[in-house]
Design a protein around this motif. Structure first.
Motif: not given
Length: 375
Positions: A294-320
């Motif tokens: 349920k992450v909005t497209d706006r927040n994905i566009a805003l914050h994914a570039p900062t976190l990078g792929r590894d950062g996004v994978k890390k936060i997804l693992r935490e949620w899982d």
């Protein structure tokens, strides 16, 4: 005339807590778009260092906020032998700041000082530590603000012009639209270029009774208020160009008057997911997983570039992991995950800025040691 001896009381100003700078300022929308009297760059820096210590989960103001002198004078162009005199002047400026409030029908008017001088721990410095107590009656403008402008301090703290700082604050509120258009009258208010005021804050007049204005000619107003910001903000994320907007019709002969100014940001903040991201299989997969949380497209566009792929994978693992935890599950995906990805991106930016700031501090240690010895 009697010769009165002036004594200075010794106040218990010392480092009470270790300042935690998150390198991000949240400034209430009403503060950003109010008339601010022009002040020194150092005074603006001190207030920024106060605001970046106020956290999202704070419920009340601290009795006072502290910072090291080195946190506000780095890259300020202050000479070592005048550091503390400059700090004294900046604190006196903040002590003189008064916020005024008027009801819509003008039937009620109130005034409050920005800083609190009623406590023993009043504004000042000791051993290289600045203490600033905000007026608790203004806490609604600092704590849990719903409508605010936010900006990173990495570039802001290097600015050497008050006009540049005002542009940085205001344009940061328009990153999503990519432009700011304002009337000449409102622009004068925001840049403190309206009527020249006397000690009672009333407009001064010349001998003919005409109100005196700062930069009465619009061409001078535009030139002197935008010259430094255009240069200083050129490498920032609020670099801009300016276009005058002329009146559509003119009743008399002559050149059309400039009635508005339009400031175009060179780089509009990305708030939509680019097609190129969805075309990449790995990135597209991560986006779909974020959307599932349920992450909005706006927040994905805003914050994914900062976190990078590894950062996004890390936060997804935490949620899982939370999803299968018996007691630590996420109740509201939309609320929790959007806040979490925003917080993670801001924390990463803060860490990067802190590292850069520490490097600059290390380079300036000699300057501050010299200044302390001389004071």
């Amino acid at each position: 005339m009697s010769n009165k001896k002036v004594t200075t009381a010794s106040l218990p100003l010392g480092l009470v807590y270790e300042p935690q700078h998150k390198e991000l300022v949240k400034q209430h929308w009403n503060v950003t778009f109010s008339r601010q009297r022009k002040m020194s760059v150092l005074a603006k820096r001190i207030m920024a260092r106060v605001l970046d210590q106020i956290r999202d989960d704070d419920f009340e103001l601290r009795p006072f906020y502290q910072m090291r002198v080195s946190d506000v004078v780095v890259d300020a162009g202050v000479k070592a032998e005048t550091v503390y005199k400059e700090v004294e002047g900046a604190i006196l400026e903040l002590l003189a700041v008064i916020w005024t409030f008027k009801s819509p029908d003008s039937s009620e008017w109130r005034a409050r000082h920005l800083l609190d001088t009623s406590k023993d721990e009043t504004a000042g410095y000791k051993n290289g530590i600045i203490s600033i107590p905000l007026n608790p009656a203004l806490s609604d403008y600092f704590i849990n603000v719903a409508h605010y402008t936010s900006y990173q301090l990495s570039h802001y703290m290097r600015l050497k012009s008050w006009y540049s700082m005002r542009f940085f604050e205001i344009l940061s509120a328009f990153k999503d639209t990519g432009f700011w258009e304002v009337t000449i009258e409102e622009y004068r208010t925001l840049m403190d270029c309206g009527p020249v005021l006397d000690k009672r804050q009333q407009p001064k007049k010349d001998k003919s009774g005409k109100v005196l204005m700062k930069y009465p000619l619009v061409k001078d107003l535009v030139h002197y208020t935008t010259k430094e910001p255009l240069e200083e903000l050129a490498e920032s994320d609020v670099a801009f160009t300016m276009q005058p907007v002329y009146e559509a019709e003119r009743a008399t002969r002559g050149r059309p008057r400039i009635v508005r100014l339009r400031f175009e940001l060179n780089q509009k903040q990305q708030t939509k997911i680019p097609a190129s991201w969805l075309a990449d299989p790995v990135t597209a997969s991560l986006i779909e997983r974020l959307r599932a949380w349920k992450v909005t497209d706006r927040n994905i566009a805003l914050h994914a570039p900062t976190l990078g792929r590894d950062g996004v994978k890390k936060i997804l693992r935490e949620w899982d992991l939370k999803a299968i935890h018996p007691t630590d599950r996420i109740n509201s995906k939309e609320k929790y995950c959007n806040t979490a990805i925003s917080r993670a991106a801001k924390q990463l930016l803060a860490e990067q800025k802190a590292e850069a700031l520490q490097v600059r501090k290390d380079l300036q240690l000699g300057l501050f040691a010299t200044a302390a010895d001389k004071n």
